[in-house]
Scaffold this motif. Structure first.
Motif, PDB file in Angstrom:
ATOM      1  N   THR A  43       1.083  -1.210  -0.037  1.00  0.00           N
ATOM      2  CA  THR A  43       0.119  -0.205   0.337  1.00  0.00           C
ATOM      3  C   THR A  43       0.823   1.608  -0.077  1.00  0.00           C
ATOM      4  O   THR A  43       0.557   1.967  -0.751  1.00  0.00           O
ATOM      5  CB  THR A  43      -0.893   0.215   1.378  1.00  0.00           C
ATOM      6  N   HIS A  44       2.009   0.903   0.433  1.00  0.00           N
ATOM      7  CA  HIS A  44       2.706   2.022   0.525  1.00  0.00           C
ATOM      8  C   HIS A  44       4.430   1.484   1.363  1.00  0.00           C
ATOM      9  O   HIS A  44       4.099   0.121   2.016  1.00  0.00           O
ATOM     10  CB  HIS A  44       2.684   3.248   1.500  1.00  0.00           C
ATOM     11  N   LEU A  45       5.032   2.652   1.569  1.00  0.00           N
ATOM     12  CA  LEU A  45       6.484   1.710   1.514  1.00  0.00           C
ATOM     13  C   LEU A  45       7.012   2.590   2.790  1.00  0.00           C
ATOM     14  O   LEU A  45       8.059   2.097   3.054  1.00  0.00           O
ATOM     15  CB  LEU A  45       7.654   2.375   0.899  1.00  0.00           C
TER      16      LEU A  45
ATOM     17  N   SER B 233       8.186   1.364   6.428  1.00  0.00           N
ATOM     18  CA  SER B 233       8.534   0.230   7.456  1.00  0.00           C
ATOM     19  C   SER B 233       7.353  -1.054   7.738  1.00  0.00           C
ATOM     20  O   SER B 233       7.829  -2.029   7.807  1.00  0.00           O
ATOM     21  CB  SER B 233      10.049   0.208   7.605  1.00  0.00           C
ATOM     22  N   ASP B 234       6.779  -0.411   8.525  1.00  0.00           N
ATOM     23  CA  ASP B 234       5.822  -0.984   9.046  1.00  0.00           C
ATOM     24  C   ASP B 234       4.313  -2.251   7.685  1.00  0.00           C
ATOM     25  O   ASP B 234       3.786  -2.973   9.144  1.00  0.00           O
ATOM     26  CB  ASP B 234       4.704  -0.654  10.019  1.00  0.00           C
ATOM     27  N   HIS B 235       5.078  -1.556   6.235  1.00  0.00           N
ATOM     28  CA  HIS B 235       4.372  -2.339   6.164  1.00  0.00           C
ATOM     29  C   HIS B 235       5.144  -2.742   4.737  1.00  0.00           C
ATOM     30  O   HIS B 235       4.783  -4.233   4.193  1.00  0.00           O
ATOM     31  CB  HIS B 235       3.061  -1.680   4.763  1.00  0.00           C
ATOM     32  N   ALA B 236       6.577  -2.278   4.351  1.00  0.00           N
ATOM     33  CA  ALA B 236       6.986  -3.296   3.384  1.00  0.00           C
ATOM     34  C   ALA B 236       8.583  -3.633   4.459  1.00  0.00           C
ATOM     35  O   ALA B 236       8.956  -4.360   3.358  1.00  0.00           O
ATOM     36  CB  ALA B 236       7.767  -1.987   2.970  1.00  0.00           C
TER      37      ALA B 236
ATOM     38  N   GLY C 253      -4.756   0.331   3.266  1.00  0.00           N
ATOM     39  CA  GLY C 253      -3.367   0.776   3.755  1.00  0.00           C
ATOM     40  C   GLY C 253      -3.757   2.147   5.371  1.00  0.00           C
ATOM     41  O   GLY C 253      -4.592   1.692   6.352  1.00  0.00           O
ATOM     42  N   ASP C 254      -2.890   2.822   5.017  1.00  0.00           N
ATOM     43  CA  ASP C 254      -3.392   3.612   6.218  1.00  0.00           C
ATOM     44  C   ASP C 254      -3.912   4.611   6.330  1.00  0.00           C
ATOM     45  O   ASP C 254      -3.883   6.196   6.903  1.00  0.00           O
ATOM     46  CB  ASP C 254      -1.585   4.378   6.621  1.00  0.00           C
ATOM     47  N   ILE C 255      -5.256   4.258   6.344  1.00  0.00           N
ATOM     48  CA  ILE C 255      -6.680   5.567   6.180  1.00  0.00           C
ATOM     49  C   ILE C 255      -6.285   6.091   7.359  1.00  0.00           C
ATOM     50  O   ILE C 255      -7.148   6.521   8.136  1.00  0.00           O
ATOM     51  CB  ILE C 255      -7.906   4.874   5.363  1.00  0.00           C
ATOM     52  N   VAL C 256      -6.862   4.870   8.589  1.00  0.00           N
ATOM     53  CA  VAL C 256      -7.044   5.007  10.075  1.00  0.00           C
ATOM     54  C   VAL C 256      -5.706   4.514  10.343  1.00  0.00           C
ATOM     55  O   VAL C 256      -4.929   3.145  10.789  1.00  0.00           O
ATOM     56  CB  VAL C 256      -8.433   4.506  10.223  1.00  0.00           C
ATOM     57  N   HIS C 257      -5.054   5.405  11.606  1.00  0.00           N
ATOM     58  CA  HIS C 257      -4.396   5.055  12.289  1.00  0.00           C
ATOM     59  C   HIS C 257      -4.332   4.229  13.640  1.00  0.00           C
ATOM     60  O   HIS C 257      -3.973   3.711  14.555  1.00  0.00           O
ATOM     61  CB  HIS C 257      -2.619   5.974  12.194  1.00  0.00           C
ATOM     62  N   ALA C 258      -5.398   6.037  14.127  1.00  0.00           N
ATOM     63  CA  ALA C 258      -6.029   4.801  15.579  1.00  0.00           C
ATOM     64  C   ALA C 258      -7.257   5.386  15.495  1.00  0.00           C
ATOM     65  O   ALA C 258      -8.417   6.681  15.555  1.00  0.00           O
ATOM     66  CB  ALA C 258      -5.404   6.644  16.480  1.00  0.00           C
TER      67      ALA C 258
ATOM     68  N   PRO D 157      -4.638  -2.435   8.005  1.00  0.00           N
ATOM     69  CA  PRO D 157      -3.672  -2.991   8.528  1.00  0.00           C
ATOM     70  C   PRO D 157      -3.453  -2.149  10.020  1.00  0.00           C
ATOM     71  O   PRO D 157      -2.448  -3.401  10.579  1.00  0.00           O
ATOM     72  CB  PRO D 157      -2.318  -2.069   7.814  1.00  0.00           C
ATOM     73  N   HIS D 158      -3.529  -1.577  10.533  1.00  0.00           N
ATOM     74  CA  HIS D 158      -4.262  -0.387  11.894  1.00  0.00           C
ATOM     75  C   HIS D 158      -5.441  -0.572  12.281  1.00  0.00           C
ATOM     76  O   HIS D 158      -6.252   0.125  12.299  1.00  0.00           O
ATOM     77  CB  HIS D 158      -2.824   0.719  11.858  1.00  0.00           C
ATOM     78  N   SER D 159      -5.933  -1.852  13.180  1.00  0.00           N
ATOM     79  CA  SER D 159      -6.233  -1.070  14.082  1.00  0.00           C
ATOM     80  C   SER D 159      -6.102  -2.361  15.255  1.00  0.00           C
ATOM     81  O   SER D 159      -4.902  -2.279  15.986  1.00  0.00           O
ATOM     82  CB  SER D 159      -7.586  -3.510  13.545  1.00  0.00           C
TER      83      SER D 159
HETATM   84 ZN   LIG Z   1       1.985   1.650   9.057  1.00  0.00          ZN
END
Ligand SMILES: [Zn+2]
Length: 334
Positions: A147-149, A151-154, A255-260, A302-304
């Protein structure tokens, strides 16, 4: 007869004692008489599968991190509320990191690869183990969609000594994303705090570029049947979602539409300091959340705060609420 009577008496006394013992242990629990058992602190391996049409989707646990309130940007009132909320519930900003496997029956596709050894000081990086626990091997993965680069995804793509973790996989990432993070010129001008993001992206991409397995896309060109690219710019320049469809059912890896989630669903205007373009990230989130409440789409995030990081969106008041997929041992949910 006399001795027989004594034996009978002794036997019935022993029987009574045994029955009494059994009754005591029944009341107190089966191990009440044993020494205290040591506590075990680990959990079971982290994967969870469900069916989306004909697709088998497996959420892969990578680890849990703690999101810092200072990483969020909102109005003073909103952020005061977040800090107050953390006093009441210290785990309010805990975030599970996850990647997702899609088995189409013909190909095995990984969407985001977790952190590997590149983020989180060991709290993350369990995705490869989760994938193996789910019955697969890294060698079986045909395609990785990133989804993006960050490092918590790649990060899970490569080891620190430059080896590909998924040796047979072709990796796909948006051209705008790849061009940004892999540019020595942009990296040189970036603030010091951002330098590690560039360094890790370059080191992670290098072995795939060398092997001719790093691919970029510019628009909506087809990469896979039944998968659409969903540009979601803002968090990073080429941040992209991947939407899979099968038999009328859909799943979006956003991807990271939402972090918290416990802040941003009620306050979508709150951004993260990692958003490269804060205004665009907020606008993309507003649009995506609104759109997704009107569509029947399962969301893989990815972040829930709730593994398996799968669920649906509902409108709630001025914001949104998350309806998580609940655990069931029936993999197709029936
Ligand atoms: Zn992330």
């Amino acid at each position: 007869m006399k001795s027989q009577g004594n034996v009978l008496k002794k036997t019935s006394t022993r029987l009574a004692a045994a029955l009494l013992g059994a009754l005591v242990s029944f009341i107190a629990g089966p191990h009440a008489a044993l020494a205290a058992s040591p506590q075990h602190h680990g959990q079971a391996p982290g994967f969870y599968r469900l069916k989306v049409g004909d697709l088998e989707v497996t959420a892969l646990y990578d680890g849990t991190g703690v999101f810092d309130a200072h990483w969020l940007n909102g109005t003073k009132a909103t952020m005061d509320g977040v800090v107050k909320g953390l006093h009441e519930d210290p785990h309010k900003l805990d975030v599970v990191d996850a990647g997702f496997l899609v088995n189409t029956g013909k190909q095995l596709i990984l969407v985001d690869a977790g952190a590997g050894t590149w983020w989180g000081g060991g709290a993350l990086g369990r995705l490869e183990g989760s994938l193996r626990s789910a019955g697969y091997t890294p060698e079986e993965v045909d395609i990785v969609l990133v989804t993006h680069l960050h490092s918590d995804h790649a990060g899970g793509l490569a080891t620190q000594d430059g080896k590909r973790v998924f040796p047979n996989a072709d990796v796909y990432v948006a051209k705008a994303e790849s061009d940004f993070w892999l540019s020595p010129e942009i990296a040189a001008k970036a603030p010091k705090d951002a330098q590690p993001f560039f360094q890790s992206a370059q080191a992670i991409a290098a072995p795939y570029i060398k092997a001719g397995k790093w691919h970029t896309f510019t628009g909506s060109e087809p990469i896979l049947d039944g998968m659409q690219l969903v540009p979601l710019p803002g968090h990073t320049p080429g941040h992209t979602g991947y939407e899979f469809s099968s038999k009328g059912q859909k799943i979006l890896f956003w991807g990271d539409i939402v972090h918290a989630q416990r802040v941003q669903f009620q306050h979508p205007e709150v951004t993260a300091i990692f958003d490269i373009d804060q205004a665009a990230a907020a606008a993309t989130r507003h649009q995506s959340l609104l759109k997704l409440t009107h569509e029947d789409v399962l969301i893989a995030m990815p972040h829930s705060s709730i593994f398996p990081n799968l669920g649906r969106l509902r409108k709630e008041g001025s914001g949104y609420s998350w309806v998580p997929v609940v655990f069931t041992d029936q993999w197709d949910g029936k």
